[in-house]
Enzyme design. Structure first.
Site, mmCIF file in Angstrom:
data_model
loop_
_atom_site.group_PDB
_atom_site.id
_atom_site.type_symbol
_atom_site.label_atom_id
_atom_site.label_comp_id
_atom_site.label_asym_id
_atom_site.label_seq_id
_atom_site.Cartn_x
_atom_site.Cartn_y
_atom_site.Cartn_z
ATOM 1 N N GLN A 185 48.769 -58.188 8.799
ATOM 2 C CA GLN A 185 49.080 -57.511 7.551
ATOM 3 C C GLN A 185 47.954 -57.648 6.528
ATOM 4 O O GLN A 185 47.465 -58.744 6.264
ATOM 5 C CB GLN A 185 50.393 -58.043 6.979
ATOM 6 C CG GLN A 185 51.575 -57.721 7.889
ATOM 7 C CD GLN A 185 52.898 -58.260 7.381
ATOM 8 O OE1 GLN A 185 53.680 -58.820 8.144
ATOM 9 N NE2 GLN A 185 53.176 -58.100 6.094
ATOM 10 N N LYS B 201 54.870 -55.015 -21.645
ATOM 11 C CA LYS B 201 53.455 -55.372 -21.776
ATOM 12 C C LYS B 201 52.524 -54.238 -21.337
ATOM 13 O O LYS B 201 51.326 -54.253 -21.652
ATOM 14 C CB LYS B 201 53.141 -56.634 -20.969
ATOM 15 C CG LYS B 201 53.259 -56.470 -19.469
ATOM 16 C CD LYS B 201 52.964 -57.768 -18.741
ATOM 17 C CE LYS B 201 53.074 -57.585 -17.232
ATOM 18 N NZ LYS B 201 52.808 -58.845 -16.491
ATOM 19 N N SER B 202 53.064 -53.258 -20.604
ATOM 20 C CA SER B 202 52.239 -52.151 -20.122
ATOM 21 C C SER B 202 52.468 -50.852 -20.886
ATOM 22 O O SER B 202 52.000 -49.793 -20.462
ATOM 23 C CB SER B 202 52.504 -51.913 -18.624
ATOM 24 O OG SER B 202 52.114 -53.024 -17.860
ATOM 25 N N SER C 173 46.624 -55.953 0.712
ATOM 26 C CA SER C 173 47.260 -55.062 -0.262
ATOM 27 C C SER C 173 48.776 -55.192 -0.235
ATOM 28 O O SER C 173 49.442 -54.833 -1.206
ATOM 29 C CB SER C 173 46.857 -53.614 -0.021
ATOM 30 O OG SER C 173 47.218 -53.193 1.279
ATOM 31 N N ASN D 291 49.905 -49.324 4.762
ATOM 32 C CA ASN D 291 51.104 -49.977 4.221
ATOM 33 C C ASN D 291 51.444 -49.515 2.811
ATOM 34 O O ASN D 291 52.593 -49.630 2.372
ATOM 35 C CB ASN D 291 50.924 -51.497 4.225
ATOM 36 C CG ASN D 291 49.681 -51.935 3.486
ATOM 37 O OD1 ASN D 291 48.567 -51.662 3.925
ATOM 38 N ND2 ASN D 291 49.849 -52.609 2.358
ATOM 39 N N CYS E 174 57.320 -52.993 4.420
ATOM 40 C CA CYS E 174 56.219 -52.154 4.905
ATOM 41 C C CYS E 174 55.993 -52.302 6.410
ATOM 42 O O CYS E 174 55.755 -51.311 7.110
ATOM 43 C CB CYS E 174 54.942 -52.466 4.134
ATOM 44 S SG CYS E 174 54.570 -54.221 3.964
ATOM 45 N N HIS F 185 48.380 -52.105 7.782
ATOM 46 C CA HIS F 185 49.018 -53.135 8.604
ATOM 47 C C HIS F 185 48.954 -52.725 10.076
ATOM 48 O O HIS F 185 49.149 -51.549 10.416
ATOM 49 C CB HIS F 185 50.492 -53.304 8.223
ATOM 50 C CG HIS F 185 50.717 -53.967 6.898
ATOM 51 N ND1 HIS F 185 49.705 -54.470 6.118
ATOM 52 C CD2 HIS F 185 51.882 -54.215 6.225
ATOM 53 C CE1 HIS F 185 50.222 -55.001 5.010
ATOM 54 N NE2 HIS F 185 51.534 -54.857 5.059
ATOM 55 N N ARG G 162 48.802 -62.756 7.814
ATOM 56 C CA ARG G 162 47.961 -62.079 6.822
ATOM 57 C C ARG G 162 46.517 -62.125 7.304
ATOM 58 O O ARG G 162 46.024 -63.190 7.714
ATOM 59 C CB ARG G 162 48.068 -62.782 5.467
ATOM 60 C CG ARG G 162 47.375 -62.044 4.344
ATOM 61 C CD ARG G 162 48.154 -60.827 3.896
ATOM 62 N NE ARG G 162 49.361 -61.185 3.179
ATOM 63 C CZ ARG G 162 50.314 -60.306 2.863
ATOM 64 N NH1 ARG G 162 50.205 -59.041 3.234
ATOM 65 N NH2 ARG G 162 51.398 -60.691 2.213
ATOM 66 N N VAL H 110 51.625 -49.665 -5.596
ATOM 67 C CA VAL H 110 52.567 -48.743 -4.973
ATOM 68 C C VAL H 110 53.036 -47.694 -5.973
ATOM 69 O O VAL H 110 53.180 -46.514 -5.631
ATOM 70 C CB VAL H 110 53.754 -49.508 -4.359
ATOM 71 C CG1 VAL H 110 54.809 -48.541 -3.831
ATOM 72 C CG2 VAL H 110 53.273 -50.421 -3.229
#
Length: 340
Positions: free
Chosen positions: A157, A39-40, A160, A315, A130, A242, A235, A14
């Site tokens: 859904q 960490k990123s 993702s 979504n 969403c 979705h 799901r 997202v």
């Protein structure tokens, strides 16, 4: 002149989509910052033709920006959204942390745009779930015309909605079944490839899941607490998009032709509804698109004033990143974002 904008959670599905859409709609940006966890740090993400290196959320000075779009866990947002809001910028938060807070507006611009006017209570605006986002875009014009009494929703859904791990699991299991043999599920409780799972989130004491509860609670907050709404969330093995089967009972008469015209003329909606074998929308066709799509509009003869709809949206876009950017655009139009 544009705004100074930060995207927190910039390395996730997202967060990356927020950056894409900000550039795609030409939102007025002077400075853009990609923010993530420690960490990123240094991970590269794109913003149009530019490459941004992620900065550490704990070291970033949020008083230097006007607007923060945030896609992080609810726990992370509970800790950080108030700190960021107190530093000055408006936070548009995609998590579930603030949606039901009475001092935080929960906004879908096509549904309740005026609620952004009281965002200054905490400097936080919440993005809905969403599945709720696409549902309320379809329900609002119908409710305004004929007052909704009851809604029964079944969702379909995509993976993702569970993030990159969910998409990877569907891909790996699908390959594995044909090539290597089935693998044990990790992200989902049961196999998702070639299967459907009638469970999303966590079970509540009443037997419903928290994902299902989100949908009725958020619809009540944005449209009308008097609407009776029951939900089953499922799901399905779809990567993005979705879908929802929606049965609506109204207080007042509303025939399918008038409903079709109302929806066609409402913001954020496209009606694709022809009675032939290709006259409806699927999540594959909605992928990458901005609108909410409505198909299969038909009378429900089992109640006095009833209709059935099929509602589909991307979504990652309308269900998350796009709605956040549309809130930012709404704030811009109303002059509610800091100093230009």
């Amino acid at each position: 002149m544009g705004y100074r904008v930060a995207v927190v959670g910039a390395t996730g599905n997202v967060g990356r989509e927020m950056l894409n859409i900000l550039e795609e709609v030409e939102f007025p940006v002077d400075e853009i910052h990609a923010i993530a966890s420690r960490k990123s740090i240094g991970v590269e993400v794109s913003f149009g033709d530019r490459i941004l290196k992620c900065k550490d959320v704990e070291q970033f000075d949020f008083s230097t920006v006007d607007l923060v779009l945030m896609s992080v866990s609810g726990t992370f947002s509970k800790e950080w959204a108030p700190k960021i809001g107190a530093a000055g910028p408006i936070v548009i938060d995609n998590s579930s942390a603030w949606r039901m807070d009475p001092d935080v507006p929960l906004v879908v611009p096509e549904v309740n745009p005026d609620d952004v006017e009281w965002a200054d209570r905490r400097n936080i605006i919440a993005n809905p779930n969403c599945s709720t986002a696409q549902l309320v875009v379809a329900l609002k014009p119908l409710h305004d015309r004929a007052r909704i009494k009851r809604v029964v929703v079944s969702t379909y859904q995509s993976v993702s909605g569970a993030g990159k791990e969910g998409m990877d699991e569907l891909w790996d299991q699908t390959k594995g079944i044909f090539v290597l043999g089935p693998s044990e599920p990790k992200k989902f409780p049961k196999q998702i490839a070639f299967n459907v799972i009638p469970f999303i989130g966590a079970f509540n004491d009443d037997g419903y899941t928290d994902e299902e509860a989100k949908m009725w609670n958020e619809t009540h907050k944005m449209i009308d607490p008097e609407i009776a709404l029951t939900v089953t969330c499922v799901r399905v093995p779809v990567m993005v998009g979705h879908s929802e089967s929606v049965n609506i009972e109204f207080h007042e008469p509303l025939d399918e032709d008038e409903a079709r015209d109302l929806l066609r003329n409402s913001p954020g909606l496209i009606v694709i509804d022809q009675r032939n074998d290709k006259g409806y929308i699927t999540p594959k066709e909605a992928q990458g698109e901005f609108p909410v799509f409505v198909s299969r509009i038909r009378r429900d003869p089992t109640v006095e004033h009833g209709l059935n709809l099929w509602v589909v949206a991307d979504n990652l876009r309308k269900g998350a990143a796009l709605n956040a950017v549309q809130i930012a655009q709404l704030l811009d139009e109303r002059g509610l974002i800091g100093d230009r």
